[in-house]
Design an enzyme around this catalytic site. Structure first.
Site, PDB file in Angstrom:
ATOM      1  N   SER A  26      83.723 -42.620  62.729  1.00 21.19           N
ATOM      2  CA  SER A  26      82.845 -41.473  62.439  1.00 21.19           C
ATOM      3  C   SER A  26      82.411 -41.474  60.971  1.00 21.19           C
ATOM      4  O   SER A  26      81.249 -41.231  60.646  1.00 21.19           O
ATOM      5  CB  SER A  26      83.574 -40.155  62.714  1.00 21.19           C
ATOM      6  N   GLY A  98      76.946 -43.959  70.927  1.00 17.52           N
ATOM      7  CA  GLY A  98      76.416 -42.609  71.128  1.00 17.52           C
ATOM      8  C   GLY A  98      76.260 -41.857  69.821  1.00 17.52           C
ATOM      9  O   GLY A  98      75.306 -41.093  69.637  1.00 17.52           O
ATOM     10  N   ARG A 126      73.870 -42.166  79.010  1.00 11.78           N
ATOM     11  CA  ARG A 126      74.585 -41.004  78.456  1.00 11.78           C
ATOM     12  C   ARG A 126      73.626 -39.847  78.168  1.00 11.78           C
ATOM     13  O   ARG A 126      72.463 -40.069  77.840  1.00 11.78           O
ATOM     14  CB  ARG A 126      75.360 -41.418  77.203  1.00 11.78           C
ATOM     15  N   SER A 171      80.724 -30.145  70.468  1.00  9.23           N
ATOM     16  CA  SER A 171      80.360 -31.549  70.270  1.00  9.23           C
ATOM     17  C   SER A 171      80.021 -31.779  68.812  1.00  9.23           C
ATOM     18  O   SER A 171      79.049 -31.231  68.297  1.00  9.23           O
ATOM     19  CB  SER A 171      79.156 -31.928  71.139  1.00  9.23           C
ATOM     20  N   GLN A 173      78.878 -34.460  67.629  1.00  7.66           N
ATOM     21  CA  GLN A 173      77.636 -35.230  67.521  1.00  7.66           C
ATOM     22  C   GLN A 173      76.418 -34.316  67.548  1.00  7.66           C
ATOM     23  O   GLN A 173      75.460 -34.519  66.799  1.00  7.66           O
ATOM     24  CB  GLN A 173      77.564 -36.264  68.646  1.00  7.66           C
ATOM     25  N   ASP A 319      88.659 -38.101  72.038  1.00  6.22           N
ATOM     26  CA  ASP A 319      88.555 -39.556  72.184  1.00  6.22           C
ATOM     27  C   ASP A 319      89.885 -40.235  72.494  1.00  6.22           C
ATOM     28  O   ASP A 319      89.908 -41.415  72.829  1.00  6.22           O
ATOM     29  CB  ASP A 319      87.976 -40.172  70.898  1.00  6.22           C
ATOM     30  N   LYS A 346      81.561 -39.795  78.632  1.00 11.52           N
ATOM     31  CA  LYS A 346      81.806 -40.688  77.496  1.00 11.52           C
ATOM     32  C   LYS A 346      81.261 -42.081  77.850  1.00 11.52           C
ATOM     33  O   LYS A 346      80.433 -42.228  78.746  1.00 11.52           O
ATOM     34  CB  LYS A 346      83.306 -40.709  77.173  1.00 11.52           C
ATOM     35  N   ARG A 350      85.776 -41.119  81.875  1.00 12.93           N
ATOM     36  CA  ARG A 350      87.150 -41.477  81.502  1.00 12.93           C
ATOM     37  C   ARG A 350      88.211 -40.815  82.386  1.00 12.93           C
ATOM     38  O   ARG A 350      89.332 -41.309  82.460  1.00 12.93           O
ATOM     39  CB  ARG A 350      87.385 -41.151  80.018  1.00 12.93           C
ATOM     40  N   ARG A 391      87.988 -47.771  74.772  1.00  7.13           N
ATOM     41  CA  ARG A 391      89.241 -47.000  74.716  1.00  7.13           C
ATOM     42  C   ARG A 391      90.058 -47.129  76.006  1.00  7.13           C
ATOM     43  O   ARG A 391      91.283 -47.070  75.977  1.00  7.13           O
ATOM     44  CB  ARG A 391      88.944 -45.534  74.392  1.00  7.13           C
TER      45      ARG A 391
END
Length: 439
Positions: A26, A98, A126, A171, A173, A319, A346, A350, A391
């Site tokens: 990040s 993303g 996404r 979020s 983002q 995450d 994601k 997931r 991940r």
């Protein structure tokens, strides 16, 4: 990508020693973005040389920014100022990232030129409407494929205006995207989040001498004159450290110290959740580096117990859930996760992908709409598919520490997006893992 990579993990082993995992993804993304828009030269050390962060770096080079490196994690950015970017000749390809796509939407919405953002198959699936809708309210013009998916065409607009936006879901983002658009908007742009999310953008803006106002769950920004270049030392990524925090917790006879890890309070949900499960984790040498809290983390093996994961920790560990599910599979009793619907959009779904893989390994894992119920027990061997999700691949690799047979993991090429050198480091610390490349 033509190559496919398969990990093979032999059962058993323990994690011992000291390590520094790669830099925070990040913070690496944001250092390139803000360094490019600043006036002066920004030096970055500890930059993550993974595919995602490199996609951001290449995008800014394509918009006329001179960037040297990365060489051993060192990057030098010759900032062009808030209005110094130039139109890219070709679409900006962002691979699997993303973060790059959502943050660049905000940053490009206020430029005077058009730009096209594309990505790989996973990124093109996404959801981007979550940034397109509020940006449109600010006056941005963004064209997309069906249902707001990439590729995205952002039309140059010299007329954004600030809005007050209550985010429907937590979020970082989306929040960061709108704050970056706010750098170019008339008036005040303020964002209210329903739950705390990572605040690297706000911290780094302040590091670049740009005022950000925070009141409770609201963050506000308004158009100022400039960002001033600064030096950034990127701490190790706690999301990458998480694999080893879980691994050393579940593997008997483990004693591992991870150095210089970012422990930003908006990111430490993984530590809080593991401690609630009974993990033996201690932080030392706590300090602040470039506005970000950093510590060394020592973790020793412990008998974990199942818990109901508090919903207020979900956004702070979003995450890390693939590997938290592995911890739950090794814990005594039942672990229940709720309030984590975000995991379904994601790099892969997931919740479903982890449930499928855990079941393959003989674990009782039941997916729910917004989480999972896992009964701790024995982990067997088998072949699992990571669905090109970095991940997921690393989480199942860590499961090998407690498996009673070999685990084969398909589709592992994307581990390079966040953790180049994962196999080498994991092997050095005591995981019996090998990687095979097929073209």
């Amino acid at each position: 990508m033509t190559q496919s990579i398969t990990f093979t993990v032999q059962p058993g082993g323990h994690l011992r020693g000291e390590a520094r995992v790669p830099g925070d993804k990040s913070i690496s993304h944001r250092s390139i973005m803000l360094g490019s828009l600043a006036e002066g030269i920004t030096h970055v050390s500890g930059f993550l040389e993974g595919e995602d962060a490199l996609a951001t770096l290449r995008s800014f080079q394509a918009m006329g920014v001179e960037i040297e490196g990365p060489i051993n994690g060192n990057v030098t950015i010759h900032g062009v100022g808030l209005d110094g970017l130039t139109a890219p000749k070709d679409p900006l390809y962002l691979g699997n990232s993303g973060t790059s796509m959502r943050l660049l939407c905000g940053l490009l919405a206020g430029q005077k030129f058009d730009a096209v953002l594309t990505g790989d198959e996973s990124l093109s699936g996404r959801p981007m409407k979550r940034v397109i809708d509020p940006l449109s309210q600010m006056g941005a013009v963004i064209e997309s494929a069906d249902q707001g998916r990439a590729p995205l065409t952002i039309r140059g607009q010299a007329g954004l205006h600030g809005i007050h936006y209550d985010m429907p879901i937590a979020s970082a983002q989306v929040k960061s995207c709108l704050l970056l658009a706010g750098l170019y908007a008339e008036g005040v742009t303020s964002v209210v989040e329903p739950a705390p999310t990572r605040d690297h953008t706000e911290r780094m803006l302040v590091g670049f001498s740009y005022p950000v106002k925070k009141e409770g769950s609201q963050v506000s920004i308004s158009r100022q004159v400039k960002l001033t270049a600064t030096d950034i030392d990127v701490p190790s990524d706690i999301s990458s450290a998480a694999f080893f925090l879980v691994g050393a917790s579940i593997a008997p006879d483990s004693d591992l110290t991870l150095k210089h890890v970012g422990v930003n309070p908006t990111r430490t949900g993984i530590i809080d959740i593991l401690k609630l499960m009974g993990a033996d984790i201690e932080l030392s040498n706590q300090r602040t580096v470039g506005g970000e809290p950093v510590a060394d983390i020592r973790v020793q093996s412990a008998q974990l117990k199942g818990i109901a994961i508090p919903e207020n920790l979900v956004a702070l560990a979003i995450d890390e859930f693939p590997v938290i599910f592995v911890a739950a599979a090794c814990a005594e009793g039942e672990t229940v996760l709720t309030g984590a619907k975000e995991l379904r959009v994601k790099e892969s779904d997931r919740i479903q992908v982890m449930a499928d893989g855990l079941k393959t390994l003989g674990v009782n894992a039941k997916p729910t709409e917004d989480g999972m119920i896992i009964q701790g027990g024995v982990i067997g061997g088998g072949k699992v598919i990571s669905h090109h999700d970095h991940r997921i691949a690393m989480a199942f690799a860590i499961a090998g520490l407690r498996a009673n047979d070999a685990i084969l993991i398909d589709d592992c090429a994307n581990v390079n997006t966040s953790f180049p050198g994962f196999v080498t480091l994991a092997s050095q610390l005591g995981l019996d893992i090998s990687s095979e490349e097929k073209v």
